[in-house]
Motif scaffolding. Sequence first.
Motif, PDB file in Angstrom:
ATOM      1  N   LEU A 106      -2.432  -0.742   1.865  1.00  0.00           N
ATOM      2  CA  LEU A 106      -1.455   0.320   2.624  1.00  0.00           C
ATOM      3  C   LEU A 106      -0.772   1.098   1.356  1.00  0.00           C
ATOM      4  O   LEU A 106      -0.365   0.643   0.395  1.00  0.00           O
ATOM      5  N   ASP A 107      -0.608   2.257   1.765  1.00  0.00           N
ATOM      6  CA  ASP A 107      -0.029   3.249   1.145  1.00  0.00           C
ATOM      7  C   ASP A 107       0.916   4.052   1.958  1.00  0.00           C
ATOM      8  O   ASP A 107       0.556   4.774   2.844  1.00  0.00           O
ATOM      9  N   ILE A 108       2.448   4.065   1.537  1.00  0.00           N
ATOM     10  CA  ILE A 108       3.367   5.022   2.331  1.00  0.00           C
ATOM     11  C   ILE A 108       3.890   6.119   1.561  1.00  0.00           C
ATOM     12  O   ILE A 108       4.385   5.906   0.297  1.00  0.00           O
ATOM     13  N   GLY A 109       3.421   7.190   1.755  1.00  0.00           N
ATOM     14  CA  GLY A 109       3.692   8.540   1.129  1.00  0.00           C
ATOM     15  C   GLY A 109       5.014   9.184   1.820  1.00  0.00           C
ATOM     16  O   GLY A 109       5.451   8.559   2.914  1.00  0.00           O
ATOM     17  N   GLY A 110       5.149  10.407   1.447  1.00  0.00           N
ATOM     18  CA  GLY A 110       6.359  10.862   2.161  1.00  0.00           C
ATOM     19  C   GLY A 110       5.881  11.432   3.641  1.00  0.00           C
ATOM     20  O   GLY A 110       6.725  11.733   4.458  1.00  0.00           O
ATOM     21  N   GLY A 111       4.558  11.831   3.657  1.00  0.00           N
ATOM     22  CA  GLY A 111       4.338  12.454   4.779  1.00  0.00           C
ATOM     23  C   GLY A 111       3.012  11.683   5.673  1.00  0.00           C
ATOM     24  O   GLY A 111       3.021  11.810   6.765  1.00  0.00           O
ATOM     25  N   THR A 181       0.577  -0.051  -2.242  1.00  0.00           N
ATOM     26  CA  THR A 181       0.610   0.851  -3.279  1.00  0.00           C
ATOM     27  C   THR A 181       1.827   1.978  -2.981  1.00  0.00           C
ATOM     28  O   THR A 181       2.082   1.908  -1.836  1.00  0.00           O
ATOM     29  N   SER A 182       2.072   2.602  -3.895  1.00  0.00           N
ATOM     30  CA  SER A 182       3.210   3.837  -3.854  1.00  0.00           C
ATOM     31  C   SER A 182       4.542   3.308  -4.036  1.00  0.00           C
ATOM     32  O   SER A 182       4.927   2.002  -4.089  1.00  0.00           O
ATOM     33  N   PRO A 264       0.537  -1.190  -9.308  1.00  0.00           N
ATOM     34  CA  PRO A 264       1.025  -0.406 -10.129  1.00  0.00           C
ATOM     35  C   PRO A 264       0.267   0.998 -10.108  1.00  0.00           C
ATOM     36  O   PRO A 264       0.663   2.108 -10.378  1.00  0.00           O
ATOM     37  N   TRP A 265      -1.163   0.774  -9.638  1.00  0.00           N
ATOM     38  CA  TRP A 265      -1.820   2.073  -9.490  1.00  0.00           C
ATOM     39  C   TRP A 265      -2.004   2.555  -8.033  1.00  0.00           C
ATOM     40  O   TRP A 265      -1.725   1.733  -7.145  1.00  0.00           O
ATOM     41  N   ALA A 266      -2.006   3.926  -7.913  1.00  0.00           N
ATOM     42  CA  ALA A 266      -2.174   4.357  -6.579  1.00  0.00           C
ATOM     43  C   ALA A 266      -2.964   5.782  -6.540  1.00  0.00           C
ATOM     44  O   ALA A 266      -3.993   6.060  -7.109  1.00  0.00           O
TER      45      ALA A 266
END
Length: 283
Positions: A106-111, A181-182, A264-266
């Motif tokens: 799972l990766d949560i970005g700004g958009g 991640t993120s 730690p990597w994304a």
Amino acid sequence: MSDWKTGLRLVEMLDGDGAIDDKGMKKLTEAVAEAADLVDKLGCQEMIPFATSAVRSATNSEAVLDHVEKETGVRLEILSGEEEANLTFLAARRWYGWSAGRITNLDIGGGSLEMSTGLDEHPQIAVSLDLGAGRLTHEWFDTDPPERKKINTLRDYIDAELARPAADFKAIGVEGLAVGTSKTFRTLARLTGAAPSSAGPYVQRTLTAPGLRQLISFISRMTAADRAELEGISSDRSHQIVAGALVAEASMRALGLEKLEICPWALREGVILRRLDKGTGIE
């Protein structure tokens, strides 16, 4: 080795028509120009310029790309949501190795929120949803702290958006290693007691569902300024961490995940790894 970052928050600069406004275009152009200048100063042999959710979803994305190229000489490549999920998954796989078995990332970005799962370096399922922390904050919260009613309505919206992809994930199984991640996940883990970044990348950090639920109850009643005073959260993240936490909790619940390992990597590392693979003939 050099590491440079600048926060743009472009998704918060989309106007009523979904276009990146003049302020956003100016900030993006200046950031790309600064990055290109840094590339020259450091003597880098190659630049890998790419854009993600905010530019991808903008109704004037082509005009934005043209303007940036005209002003800086750099043409940004827009990554699709699926590409973004694939590359982030690759980074997680390389970090944890083959012995990890199935990885659900799972990766949560700004958009956007990216979700992926698989046994190989290429996920079996990779999806991207417009559930980024900055996007939801911009679209849903107009008070500080956010109103309880708005939080509950947003929860229902996130659950509805996750229902179909979660069913697809569960159909093939998500048992194995669950990874987050993120920066959003790293911040949430830190706020629930994980080691600080100063402890180094090899310290195990986790985020649990119970800890996350307790955190949401706490931070959702605070102003952004008060959240910025908490250890482990930066001022440029404090305003959007509530929305990010809601997405994290909902996605973990939808997939039946009680704990995430924080990788730690994304995406950035995934982009670099893919480029290195192409340079060595590996695809």
